[in-house]
Design an enzyme around this catalytic site. Structure first.
Site, PDB file in Angstrom:
ATOM      1  N   LYS A 188       0.856  11.916  -0.570  1.00  0.00           N
ATOM      2  CA  LYS A 188      -0.902  11.418  -1.016  1.00  0.00           C
ATOM      3  C   LYS A 188      -1.156  12.576  -2.087  1.00  0.00           C
ATOM      4  O   LYS A 188      -1.825  12.297  -2.656  1.00  0.00           O
ATOM      5  CB  LYS A 188      -1.325  11.300   0.180  1.00  0.00           C
ATOM      6  CG  LYS A 188      -1.110  10.422   1.059  1.00  0.00           C
ATOM      7  CD  LYS A 188      -1.485   9.880   2.106  1.00  0.00           C
ATOM      8  CE  LYS A 188      -1.550   8.320   2.820  1.00  0.00           C
ATOM      9  NZ  LYS A 188      -0.059   8.074   3.241  1.00  0.00           N
TER      10      LYS A 188
HETATM   11  C1  PLP Z   1       0.823   7.322   3.089  1.00  0.00           C
HETATM   12  C2  PLP Z   1       1.698   7.063   3.606  1.00  0.00           C
HETATM   13  C3  PLP Z   1       2.850   5.990   2.602  1.00  0.00           C
HETATM   14  C4  PLP Z   1       2.264   4.998   2.610  1.00  0.00           C
HETATM   15  O1  PLP Z   1       1.737   4.690   1.726  1.00  0.00           O
HETATM   16  P1  PLP Z   1       0.792   3.635   1.410  1.00  0.00           P
HETATM   17  O2  PLP Z   1       0.154   3.421   0.327  1.00  0.00           O
HETATM   18  O3  PLP Z   1       0.028   3.139   2.862  1.00  0.00           O
HETATM   19  O4  PLP Z   1       1.599   1.755   1.507  1.00  0.00           O
HETATM   20  C5  PLP Z   1       4.473   6.115   3.088  1.00  0.00           C
HETATM   21  N1  PLP Z   1       4.576   7.294   3.573  1.00  0.00           N
HETATM   22  C6  PLP Z   1       4.000   8.515   3.456  1.00  0.00           C
HETATM   23  C7  PLP Z   1       4.442  10.327   3.868  1.00  0.00           C
HETATM   24  C8  PLP Z   1       2.737   8.526   3.609  1.00  0.00           C
HETATM   25  O5  PLP Z   1       2.010  10.021   3.956  1.00  0.00           O
END
Ligand code: PLP
Length: 459
Positions: free
Chosen positions: A111
């Site tokens: 993120k």
């Molecule tokens: C948010 C997140 C996901 C999922 O991603 P999306 O865009 O919500 O599908 C997967 N792995 C981690 C570590 C995350 O923080």
């Protein structure tokens, strides 16, 4: 480039308006009116660019007429500063697979890629408009820190993040509360994550308060977050194919809110040679059930070893639905209304068939997750975090697949230790975090207490 809503209720707006709006005012999600196409020669040339150069090329058509290439290049440069790998999102070969490492940002999760850019974009756009922004959000542990690191120290922005008091892991807590910049305000709520979410929702619903204090959100439905993630699909393809445009690739994406995998879909629509997107979920499998049955039905949330994918509905799925239904906002609105009144909707069988031509879904259970971590460690001495393990497990019969690694294993030490019998090595940024000074307000789970606290700080 102009932006429209999946539900058809927003007159076309600019990129910067879309970024500041977040959720569309009609309740839908914002999308570009058209998706820019990339020809083969360009694609092949892009394979030789560095990550920052590529990011400018991929993203600038989406901001045409709004943000210049020079300004974007500066925003990208600043958004890469706190990554600890020179390639930003490197690809490594592990056994039969490629692992696209997305966890070299300041909070060790993918993120960061989007939130570092979003923080800089907000600062840039607010300087241009003279406005201010007070970000308010609730976290169950993980996304709060990425949001805080995205906007720490930024002009014209404050951030308030609520987390459940003493119910997040010590490392997660410290990742948030050890950020001491004046514009960062952590609030530990004596209650659950749901209490935090309820308080945030109630404050957003107090429209006079929301307006007066320019409240905003940074959740995963912001278009800029999706756009930032499109870049690494192109980058990884370039590393793996060497720029040979006839080389199709498969990506495997650990999926929760469908933001990350939707970015892959956008890359494919732009012209990236993607033959398949593996949609990997944990036990929270609303998307897998949709792909199997054509029915999108909310269930209960089950806690798993991959908590950042523990979702009830996938907030970005509506964006894909818009294309699947032939760019028909009336039908999207109808189905989304049905979802909120009945908790489910169905698409036509030919539409489901179209979806599964591109998306191969797979729900990975807890045992398979742990076994994948163990197997990859034993066979290749490479340590996966539980989210990334879900993606690798889903791709286990697809040699050559590019598997997105969305978090550093040290962030999920318990699951890793369960799998391999020893805790993961701590990267420097986490090693001493428990001894850093912190700042955090502890409040009762009352909307009025949080509101008064915010007013005291903001004046
Ligand atoms: C948010 C997140 C996901 C999922 O991603 P999306 O865009 O919500 O599908 C997967 N792995 C981690 C570590 C995350 O923080």
């Amino acid at each position: 480039m102009r932006y429209i809503s999946t539900r058809g209720g927003v007159d076309p707006i600019s990129f910067s308006q879309a970024v500041m709006m977040g959720l569309a005012t009609d309740g839908g999600l914002l999308l570009p009116e058209t998706i820019p196409a990339v020809d083969a020669a360009t694609l092949s040339r892009w394979a030789n660019l560095s990550y920052p150069q590529l990011a400018v090329e991929v993203m600038s058509p989406f901001m045409a007429g709004d943000i210049s290439k020079e300004d974007l290049a500066e925003l990208v440069r600043r958004s890469c500063l706190y990554f600890t790998h020179e390639e930003i999102t490197p690809t490594v070969k592990v056994g039969d697979h490629y692992i696209l490492e997305l966890f070299h940002g300041p909070t060790l999760a993918f993120k960061d890629v989007a939130l570092q850019l979003l923080g800089n974009l907000f600062e840039y756009l607010l300087a241009r408009s003279g406005g201010r922004l007070n970000i308010l959000g609730a976290t169950s542990g993980d996304t709060g820190s990425a949001a805080i690191y995205g906007v720490r120290g930024k002009e014209r922005i404050n951030i308030f993040i609520l987390h459940p008091h003493q119910r997040v892991s010590p490392v997660q807590e410290r990742q948030m509360t050890s950020v001491l910049d004046d514009n960062v305000h952590n609030i530990a709520v004596r209650g659950s994550f749901d209490d935090g979410q309820r308080i945030v929702k109630e404050l957003f619903n107090q429209l006079d308060f929301k307006e007066r204090y320019s409240l905003g959100a940074v959740n995963s439905i912001n278009w800029a977050r999706i756009l930032a993630q499109v870049v690494y699909y192109f980058y990884a393809w370039g590393r793996v194919s060497g720029g040979k445009v006839d080389q199709q690739v498969v990506f495997s994406v650990p999926t929760g809110n469908f933001g990350d995998i939707f970015a892959g879909y956008v890359a494919m629509r732009m012209g990236l040679p993607v033959s398949r997107l593996i949609l990997a979920t944990n036990r929270n499998d609303i998307l897998h059930r949709f792909m199997q049955q054509g029915v999108y039905a909310t269930g209960e949330v089950h806690p798993t070893l991959s908590p950042s994918m523990d979702i009830q509905v996938s907030s970005n799925f509506e964006r894909y639905l818009y294309y699947l239904l032939g760019e028909n906002p009336g039908r999207v609105k109808g189905l989304m209304d049905q979802l909120s009144s009945e908790g489910r909707f169905a698409v036509r069988e030919e539409e489901r068939q179209q979806a599964i031509q591109l998306f191969t879904s797979c729900a990975v259970n807890e045992l398979e997750t742990v076994e994948q971590i163990r197997h990859t460690w034993k066979q290749h001495h490479y340590l996966l975090d539980p989210h990334s393990a879900v993606g690798v497990s889903a791709a286990k019969n697809v040699p050559g697949a590019i598997c997105l690694a969305t978090a550093h294993p040290a962030k999920f030490a318990d699951a890793v230790e369960k799998a391999i019998g020893q805790p993961p090595a701590m990267p420097v940024s986490l090693a001493d975090i428990l001894s850093l000074p912190t700042r955090c307000a502890v409040l009762d789970a009352e909307t009025s207490q949080v509101k008064e606290h915010m007013i005291r700080i903001l004046g």
